[in-house]
Scaffold this active site. Sequence first.
Site, PDB file in Angstrom:
ATOM      1  N   VAL A   5     -35.545  11.699  26.690  1.00 46.96           N
ATOM      2  CA  VAL A   5     -35.933  12.609  25.610  1.00 46.96           C
ATOM      3  C   VAL A   5     -36.522  13.909  26.167  1.00 46.96           C
ATOM      4  O   VAL A   5     -36.072  15.006  25.834  1.00 46.96           O
ATOM      5  CB  VAL A   5     -36.944  11.920  24.654  1.00 46.96           C
ATOM      6  CG1 VAL A   5     -37.513  12.904  23.654  1.00 46.96           C
ATOM      7  CG2 VAL A   5     -36.269  10.766  23.925  1.00 46.96           C
ATOM      8  N   PHE A  55     -34.439  13.401  17.058  1.00 46.73           N
ATOM      9  CA  PHE A  55     -33.379  12.570  16.474  1.00 46.73           C
ATOM     10  C   PHE A  55     -32.149  12.512  17.371  1.00 46.73           C
ATOM     11  O   PHE A  55     -31.067  12.151  16.922  1.00 46.73           O
ATOM     12  CB  PHE A  55     -33.010  13.092  15.085  1.00 46.73           C
ATOM     13  CG  PHE A  55     -34.179  13.084  14.125  1.00 46.73           C
ATOM     14  CD1 PHE A  55     -34.591  11.899  13.537  1.00 46.73           C
ATOM     15  CD2 PHE A  55     -34.887  14.243  13.850  1.00 46.73           C
ATOM     16  CE1 PHE A  55     -35.684  11.877  12.672  1.00 46.73           C
ATOM     17  CE2 PHE A  55     -35.979  14.235  12.984  1.00 46.73           C
ATOM     18  CZ  PHE A  55     -36.383  13.047  12.394  1.00 46.73           C
ATOM     19  N   ARG A  82     -29.283  11.439  19.923  1.00 42.17           N
ATOM     20  CA  ARG A  82     -28.662  10.182  20.330  1.00 42.17           C
ATOM     21  C   ARG A  82     -28.275  10.314  21.787  1.00 42.17           C
ATOM     22  O   ARG A  82     -27.700  11.340  22.179  1.00 42.17           O
ATOM     23  CB  ARG A  82     -27.379   9.915  19.533  1.00 42.17           C
ATOM     24  CG  ARG A  82     -27.593   9.535  18.096  1.00 42.17           C
ATOM     25  CD  ARG A  82     -26.320   9.706  17.312  1.00 42.17           C
ATOM     26  NE  ARG A  82     -25.878  11.096  17.354  1.00 42.17           N
ATOM     27  CZ  ARG A  82     -24.772  11.550  16.793  1.00 42.17           C
ATOM     28  NH1 ARG A  82     -23.966  10.726  16.171  1.00 42.17           N
ATOM     29  NH2 ARG A  82     -24.444  12.830  16.856  1.00 42.17           N
ATOM     30  N   CYS A 104     -34.170   2.464  21.478  1.00 44.47           N
ATOM     31  CA  CYS A 104     -34.795   2.947  20.233  1.00 44.47           C
ATOM     32  C   CYS A 104     -34.732   1.956  19.074  1.00 44.47           C
ATOM     33  O   CYS A 104     -35.759   1.471  18.618  1.00 44.47           O
ATOM     34  CB  CYS A 104     -34.177   4.276  19.831  1.00 44.47           C
ATOM     35  SG  CYS A 104     -34.699   5.595  20.931  1.00 44.47           S
ATOM     36  N   LYS A 113     -24.315   1.928  24.823  1.00 39.53           N
ATOM     37  CA  LYS A 113     -23.306   2.614  24.001  1.00 39.53           C
ATOM     38  C   LYS A 113     -22.476   3.478  24.938  1.00 39.53           C
ATOM     39  O   LYS A 113     -22.806   3.579  26.130  1.00 39.53           O
ATOM     40  CB  LYS A 113     -23.975   3.461  22.910  1.00 39.53           C
ATOM     41  CG  LYS A 113     -24.863   4.564  23.466  1.00 39.53           C
ATOM     42  CD  LYS A 113     -25.472   5.405  22.370  1.00 39.53           C
ATOM     43  CE  LYS A 113     -24.487   6.392  21.808  1.00 39.53           C
ATOM     44  NZ  LYS A 113     -25.107   7.453  21.004  1.00 39.53           N
ATOM     45  N   ARG A 122     -30.827  -0.008  28.940  1.00 31.94           N
ATOM     46  CA  ARG A 122     -32.009  -0.647  28.363  1.00 31.94           C
ATOM     47  C   ARG A 122     -31.639  -1.351  27.046  1.00 31.94           C
ATOM     48  O   ARG A 122     -30.979  -0.769  26.200  1.00 31.94           O
ATOM     49  CB  ARG A 122     -33.115   0.402  28.110  1.00 31.94           C
ATOM     50  CG  ARG A 122     -33.702   0.964  29.391  1.00 31.94           C
ATOM     51  CD  ARG A 122     -34.729   2.042  29.115  1.00 31.94           C
ATOM     52  NE  ARG A 122     -34.150   3.254  28.567  1.00 31.94           N
ATOM     53  CZ  ARG A 122     -34.867   4.335  28.218  1.00 31.94           C
ATOM     54  NH1 ARG A 122     -36.170   4.325  28.351  1.00 31.94           N
ATOM     55  NH2 ARG A 122     -34.270   5.404  27.739  1.00 31.94           N
TER      56      ARG A 122
HETATM   57  C1  UDX Z   1     -39.546   7.884  25.487  1.00 29.88           C
HETATM   58  C2  UDX Z   1     -40.073   6.831  24.507  1.00 29.88           C
HETATM   59  O1  UDX Z   1     -39.674   5.558  24.939  1.00 29.88           O
HETATM   60  C3  UDX Z   1     -39.598   7.054  23.108  1.00 29.88           C
HETATM   61  O2  UDX Z   1     -40.264   6.212  22.223  1.00 29.88           O
HETATM   62  C4  UDX Z   1     -39.901   8.411  22.700  1.00 29.88           C
HETATM   63  O3  UDX Z   1     -39.306   8.657  21.455  1.00 29.88           O
HETATM   64  C5  UDX Z   1     -39.510   9.445  23.718  1.00 29.88           C
HETATM   65  O4  UDX Z   1     -39.916   9.113  25.027  1.00 29.88           O
HETATM   66  P1  UDX Z   1     -37.330   8.118  26.898  1.00 29.88           P
HETATM   67  O5  UDX Z   1     -37.349   9.586  27.136  1.00 29.88           O
HETATM   68  O6  UDX Z   1     -36.004   7.459  26.684  1.00 29.88           O
HETATM   69  O7  UDX Z   1     -38.151   7.747  25.594  1.00 29.88           O
HETATM   70  O8  UDX Z   1     -38.159   7.381  28.062  1.00 29.88           O
HETATM   71  P2  UDX Z   1     -37.977   7.501  29.640  1.00 29.88           P
HETATM   72  O9  UDX Z   1     -36.582   7.894  29.964  1.00 29.88           O
HETATM   73  O10 UDX Z   1     -38.567   6.254  30.188  1.00 29.88           O
HETATM   74  O11 UDX Z   1     -38.887   8.757  30.046  1.00 29.88           O
HETATM   75  C6  UDX Z   1     -40.252   8.805  30.003  1.00 29.88           C
HETATM   76  C7  UDX Z   1     -40.776   9.632  31.195  1.00 29.88           C
HETATM   77  O12 UDX Z   1     -42.180   9.781  31.086  1.00 29.88           O
HETATM   78  C8  UDX Z   1     -40.489   9.014  32.557  1.00 29.88           C
HETATM   79  O13 UDX Z   1     -39.837   9.954  33.390  1.00 29.88           O
HETATM   80  C9  UDX Z   1     -41.881   8.670  33.089  1.00 29.88           C
HETATM   81  O14 UDX Z   1     -41.965   8.788  34.498  1.00 29.88           O
HETATM   82  C10 UDX Z   1     -42.754   9.668  32.365  1.00 29.88           C
HETATM   83  N1  UDX Z   1     -44.162   9.295  32.210  1.00 29.88           N
HETATM   84  C11 UDX Z   1     -44.500   8.053  31.796  1.00 29.88           C
HETATM   85  C12 UDX Z   1     -45.137  10.263  32.442  1.00 29.88           C
HETATM   86  O15 UDX Z   1     -44.842  11.385  32.837  1.00 29.88           O
HETATM   87  N2  UDX Z   1     -46.432   9.922  32.244  1.00 29.88           N
HETATM   88  C13 UDX Z   1     -46.814   8.688  31.843  1.00 29.88           C
HETATM   89  O16 UDX Z   1     -47.996   8.427  31.687  1.00 29.88           O
HETATM   90  C14 UDX Z   1     -45.818   7.727  31.613  1.00 29.88           C
HETATM   91  C1  UDX Z   2     -30.863   6.439  18.010  1.00 26.48           C
HETATM   92  C2  UDX Z   2     -30.795   7.383  16.790  1.00 26.48           C
HETATM   93  O1  UDX Z   2     -29.433   7.542  16.375  1.00 26.48           O
HETATM   94  C3  UDX Z   2     -31.423   8.716  17.133  1.00 26.48           C
HETATM   95  O2  UDX Z   2     -31.430   9.548  15.995  1.00 26.48           O
HETATM   96  C4  UDX Z   2     -32.839   8.466  17.616  1.00 26.48           C
HETATM   97  O3  UDX Z   2     -33.478   9.662  17.967  1.00 26.48           O
HETATM   98  C5  UDX Z   2     -32.839   7.531  18.814  1.00 26.48           C
HETATM   99  O4  UDX Z   2     -32.208   6.320  18.447  1.00 26.48           O
HETATM  100  P1  UDX Z   2     -29.475   6.107  20.272  1.00 26.48           P
HETATM  101  O5  UDX Z   2     -30.165   4.789  20.318  1.00 26.48           O
HETATM  102  O6  UDX Z   2     -29.531   6.993  21.465  1.00 26.48           O
HETATM  103  O7  UDX Z   2     -30.042   6.980  19.043  1.00 26.48           O
HETATM  104  O8  UDX Z   2     -27.908   5.889  19.949  1.00 26.48           O
HETATM  105  P2  UDX Z   2     -27.083   5.516  18.610  1.00 26.48           P
HETATM  106  O9  UDX Z   2     -25.857   6.318  18.631  1.00 26.48           O
HETATM  107  O10 UDX Z   2     -27.916   5.598  17.408  1.00 26.48           O
HETATM  108  O11 UDX Z   2     -26.661   3.993  18.868  1.00 26.48           O
HETATM  109  C6  UDX Z   2     -27.597   2.932  18.856  1.00 26.48           C
HETATM  110  C7  UDX Z   2     -26.915   1.584  18.938  1.00 26.48           C
HETATM  111  O12 UDX Z   2     -26.212   1.291  17.723  1.00 26.48           O
HETATM  112  C8  UDX Z   2     -25.864   1.459  20.047  1.00 26.48           C
HETATM  113  O13 UDX Z   2     -26.018   0.203  20.681  1.00 26.48           O
HETATM  114  C9  UDX Z   2     -24.538   1.535  19.339  1.00 26.48           C
HETATM  115  O14 UDX Z   2     -23.540   0.803  20.008  1.00 26.48           O
HETATM  116  C10 UDX Z   2     -24.879   0.891  18.000  1.00 26.48           C
HETATM  117  N1  UDX Z   2     -24.038   1.352  16.873  1.00 26.48           N
HETATM  118  C11 UDX Z   2     -24.091   2.655  16.452  1.00 26.48           C
HETATM  119  C12 UDX Z   2     -23.198   0.449  16.207  1.00 26.48           C
HETATM  120  O15 UDX Z   2     -23.142  -0.740  16.553  1.00 26.48           O
HETATM  121  N2  UDX Z   2     -22.452   0.885  15.133  1.00 26.48           N
HETATM  122  C13 UDX Z   2     -22.495   2.168  14.697  1.00 26.48           C
HETATM  123  O16 UDX Z   2     -21.795   2.486  13.728  1.00 26.48           O
HETATM  124  C14 UDX Z   2     -23.335   3.092  15.384  1.00 26.48           C
END
Ligand code: UDX
Ligand code: UDX
Length: 431
Positions: free
Chosen positions: A11, A152, A154, A260, A320, A327
């Site tokens: 993110v 939001f 994906r 997520c 996906k 994860r």
């Molecule tokens: C994370 C959360 O899981 C999600 O709920 C939220 O919506 C957005 O942030 P994501 O970006 O997918 O999602 O997580 P990840 O790819 O694990 O990245 C988090 C980063 O934060 C890592 O690079 C980690 O090293 C860093 N981090 C973690 C910090 O910089 N400080 C901390 O204290 C913990």
């Molecule tokens: C989701 C939300 O879409 C996004 O808005 C939010 O910020 C983070 O969480 P993400 O998890 O990255 O995004 O991917 P997404 O495309 O939503 O797919 C999630 C899971 O649902 C995947 O495992 C995918 O295979 C599954 N999926 C999605 C289905 O099984 N059927 C569908 O029609 C769509």
Amino acid sequence: MKLTIVGSGYVGLVTGTCFAEVGHHVTCVDNDEKKVKQLQDGIIPIYEPGLEALVRKNVQLERLKFTASIEEGVRNGEVVFIAVPTPPQPDGSVDLSYVEKVARSIAEVLTDYRVIVDKSTVPVKTGEKVAETIRRYRKNEVDFDVVSNPEFLREGSAVADLMNPDRIVIGANGDRAVAVMKEVYEPFNAPIMVTDLNSAELIKHASNSFLALKISYINAVAAICEASGADIGKVADGMGADKRIGREFLHAGLGYGGSCFPKDLSAFIRISEDLGYEFNLLKEVERINADQLERFLKKMRSVMWVLREKKIGQLGLAFKGNTDDIRSSVAISIAHKMMEEGATVRAYDPKGMEKCAVHYPKIPLVQDPYEVAQDADALVVATEWKDFKELDWLRIKSLMRTPLVFDGRNLLVPDEMKNLALNITAWVVRP
Ligand code: UDX
Ligand code: UDX
């Protein structure tokens, strides 16, 4: 504007890069020094289409930089986004310790007015807690505002989602912060919705839960299609053509995974419970999703009789298509389940294998999609990678011992497969 993102993961990194792309000057902070060093050296730790080129370009233009120092980040950014993990705890509630720690760290180095923005998905009322924490730990009476601005995006289409959002939600309890946030998002040309802090936080959990509900709904309808001989693809098309319903997220298959939906759903159930509402509807969504894997294995057993000593090739490990993220991937669960039943599994994924080798070293990997087919008794399609559709399926068939394909993502077109004399068992029968 000068912006800072704390947490440079899926993110944070994509968000920071897109902010730089529209002209802001962005400092990305991460407490993982190895990751920061990699990013400074131009190595992108995740796969996200289009990201690498944008990072390189904006680093070169000096609009994007990386540091492990939160102090530097807070000094550099008039707006500080928090994008650190909010992982689930065993009881389904959210572990907010990273958010709390970052809030404390920001407070300790705060010297001028800052807007502190929660990007991470957090339970309703977290913003209030963040504000309380900053008030408690700040060194003097520096002014600040806390804003909720849920993301939001994906994975797999994160850059496109960020550059062209359907809407931007800004949850704030004061005009000053709203004005700053509107300026941040001005270049994006997307509708901005301003709400109070709590409502913005709820919008995120309510949206993700609704999307998960849509997937479980179509999976339940798929079971009825299967039992009655109806075509789920056509049913979903027919339903989706109604603008009130929409075709997206009506793709039946193995169910949702990822970092997520599973965590956000259990969090929302838990949050509701704490607020005195039993959200049984969402519990059923979870149950249907968990059932999909079992139903799929049952389907395999009904065709193959026993899985023990069978060679099964698996296409897909990522949760996906278009991502290297494994994860909470249903594909990983399938591989483990088949192995538990005594099958010999070989798996391939266009981008997910590196992370799989690190986190799930027991899953045997091959470097080529055709290698998974070699002497296989069956193939399983576990991830909706478009690449799999474009494989030379005639060649695949010639490599297999028996031409059985179990399409867990309804990715392949059954008629085309049948023309190749491949015996395909799609997730749902299409007559
Ligand atoms: C994370 C959360 O899981 C999600 O709920 C939220 O919506 C957005 O942030 P994501 O970006 O997918 O999602 O997580 P990840 O790819 O694990 O990245 C988090 C980063 O934060 C890592 O690079 C980690 O090293 C860093 N981090 C973690 C910090 O910089 N400080 C901390 O204290 C913990
Ligand atoms: C989701 C939300 O879409 C996004 O808005 C939010 O910020 C983070 O969480 P993400 O998890 O990255 O995004 O991917 P997404 O495309 O939503 O797919 C999630 C899971 O649902 C995947 O495992 C995918 O295979 C599954 N999926 C999605 C289905 O099984 N059927 C569908 O029609 C769509």
